[in-house]
Design an enzyme around this catalytic site. Structure first.
Site, PDB file in Angstrom:
ATOM      1  N   HIS A 171       0.826  -1.209   0.000  1.00  0.00           N
ATOM      2  CA  HIS A 171       0.000   0.000   0.000  1.00  0.00           C
ATOM      3  C   HIS A 171       0.864   1.265   0.000  1.00  0.00           C
ATOM      4  O   HIS A 171       0.898   1.979  -0.996  1.00  0.00           O
ATOM      5  CB  HIS A 171      -1.009   0.029   1.150  1.00  0.00           C
ATOM      6  CG  HIS A 171      -1.920  -1.150   1.199  1.00  0.00           C
ATOM      7  ND1 HIS A 171      -2.681  -1.543   0.115  1.00  0.00           N
ATOM      8  CD2 HIS A 171      -2.175  -2.052   2.189  1.00  0.00           C
ATOM      9  CE1 HIS A 171      -3.370  -2.613   0.442  1.00  0.00           C
ATOM     10  NE2 HIS A 171      -3.080  -2.954   1.678  1.00  0.00           N
ATOM     11  N   ASP A 227      -5.364  -8.520  -3.038  1.00  0.00           N
ATOM     12  CA  ASP A 227      -5.600  -8.181  -1.634  1.00  0.00           C
ATOM     13  C   ASP A 227      -6.882  -8.802  -1.084  1.00  0.00           C
ATOM     14  O   ASP A 227      -6.938  -9.998  -0.809  1.00  0.00           O
ATOM     15  CB  ASP A 227      -5.594  -6.663  -1.493  1.00  0.00           C
ATOM     16  CG  ASP A 227      -5.480  -6.199  -0.043  1.00  0.00           C
ATOM     17  OD1 ASP A 227      -5.534  -7.051   0.861  1.00  0.00           O
ATOM     18  OD2 ASP A 227      -5.334  -4.978   0.203  1.00  0.00           O
TER      19      ASP A 227
END
Length: 465
Positions: A278, A329
């Site tokens: 991220h 994810d």
């Protein structure tokens, strides 16, 4: 169960190699699923050699996956009593995770991995923190849930880099963990024992380690885990969630006086074996430090959009030579091309400009993104010979794009990749070879029915709970 067929050779009319596009390509694979030789310029395939029915490109590594979350995709789209955010989503996830047992995890992961293969992912890094039973007690085999991930990957035929996760506290400064986190908790010694068990398990998977986040692991525990991993394999991948949310950045500043990426840079740990997942909220100095370290930025645009995380400053990072890969994810969407499209589109929406991630004037944005994500993802997974195209020494991971897809018809080379990434050609993947095995044929996983049957049984049980 249908066994995926092993190939020893494949002829490609057109293929993307590490040094560019080539015609008349013969790929040779060994019994371990590696590309051992590449010939080009052949007019026709040798007798008895299978011919790819479409343009061949390298398979995409998926550098960040929580496979169990595939079963909750679509179940968090109702507004709560307060403003929804990552943190309210997390509470829903905690409630869901209590209901998953080992059999359920294996079936859900196999479904997620089969879908990844159908959408062009050929390997995956599983960021695995679901270690214990619902009461937080270790199973009789502490590596039970990791072994289920390995079994699911074997069943689907996807390449796996397994990353058991160290999760030791509830927040910065040693805050106690909450009830929803008890299935995740471990310490360096117990976590390293799981890593060793995975390394000893049969199969061709790769094993590394993940630190859940700075908020969930103390500095001493991080150091102990990293020292232990280095003793096992100094080149093993290390992944960490970092700077995903502004609240995390603020809490890190209050705890240490440093922002999360800044804190890691100050430690001097970062290097090419690291993946920073991220890294959404970073300063220009942190961007420069990440790029200089050689660490990979693990970007998951569909999940980051779903959770309202924000936008990674991709243009500045790439301009400084930064390396990135993509991941599915939370599995809200499993589609390699969609991740790349949203990565570029997010930058466009933020700046009101176009083709921001192309490497220079006249360059192909889709092709550049695809090549870079293949190379960066391969590095993050610890795969051999990472590059943006096929080369000898790599795993035999490749995707055959469907020449009959109307959106791809008449397209070639970089324009083909531009169209694949940006024109929404969701069903453009025709065949997939992973580790030298043909695992997707005509857009469907070779063992789709058995894997979907197991998935349906688990979903029925979860919905009845």
């Amino acid at each position: 169960m249908t066994a995926a067929r092993r190939l020893d050779r494949l002829f490609c009319d057109r293929a993307l190699l590490a040094d560019g596009w080539a015609s008349g390509v013969l790929l040779r694979f060994d019994a371990q699923g590696l590309i051992v030789a590449i010939e080009t310029g052949l007019d026709t395939p040798p007798a008895g050699v299978e011919r790819a029915t479409g343009t061949v490109i390298p398979g995409m590594p998926n550098l960040h996956s929580h496979a169990f979350q595939r079963a909750m995709a679509g179940l968090t789209e109702r507004s709560g009593p307060a403003e929804d955010s990552f943190w309210t989503w997390r509470e829903v996830m905690y409630g869901f995770v209590r209901r998953i047992d080992p059999d359920g995890l294996q079936a859900v992961a196999a479904m997620a991995y089969a879908e990844m293969l159908e959408q062009g992912y050929t390997s995956v890094a599983e960021f695995h923190y679901l270690h214990h039973d619902p009461d937080g007690r270790p199973y009789a085999d502490p590596a039970e849930m990791s072994m289920r991930i390995l079994a699911a990957a074997d069943a689907a035929g996807i390449g796996l880099t397994h990353l058991p996760v160290l999760y030791a506290q509830g927040g910065f400064g040693g805050q106690p963990a909450g009830e929803g986190q008890r299935r995740f908790l471990s310490d360096p010694d117990r976590l390293l024992a799981i890593v060793e068990a995975c390394r000893s398990a049969p199969g061709s998977h790769r094993t590394g380690l993940a630190l859940h986040s700075l908020r969930a692991v103390s500095p001493d525990a991080m150091a102990a885990a990293l020292d232990g991993l280095s003793a096992l394999d100094p080149a093993a991948p290390v992944h960490i969630h970092v700077a995903e949310q502004t609240a995390e950045v603020d809490a890190c500043l209050a705890w240490s006086g440093r922002r999360p990426v800044e804190w890691l840079l100050d430690r001097g740990w970062l290097g090419p074996s690291w993946c920073l997942v991220h890294a959404t909220h970073v300063t220009p100095d942190e961007v420069a430090g990440m790029a200089a370290s050689g660490a990979v930025a693990g970007l998951c645009p569909t999940t980051e959009a779903d959770l309202g995380d924000g936008l990674f400053p991709a243009r500045d990072f790439l301009a400084q030579g930064g390396r990135f890969g993509i991941g599915s994810d939370s599995q809200i969407i499993i589609d390699a091309a969609e991740e790349l499209r949203l990565l570029e589109f997010g930058q466009r929406l933020a700046t009101k400009r176009r083709n921001l991630l192309a490497p220079g004037p006249g360059a192909s944005t889709g092709a550049a993104l695809y090549r870079a994500a293949v190379a960066g993802g391969s590095q993050a997974l610890g795969l051999p010979e990472p590059a943006g195209g096929l080369r000898a020494g790599q795993r035999a991971d490749l995707v055959v794009l469907d020449p009959d897809d109307p959106r791809l018809y008449g397209r070639s080379d970089d324009t083909l990749l531009d169209t694949y990434v940006f024109a929404g050609a969701r069903n453009a993947v025709r065949d997939v070879v992973a580790g030298g095995r043909l695992v997707v044929r005509d857009g469907l996983h070779v063992d789709a029915e058995a894997i979907r049957s197991g998935w349906r049984r688990v979903v029925d049980r979860l919905q009845a709970a």
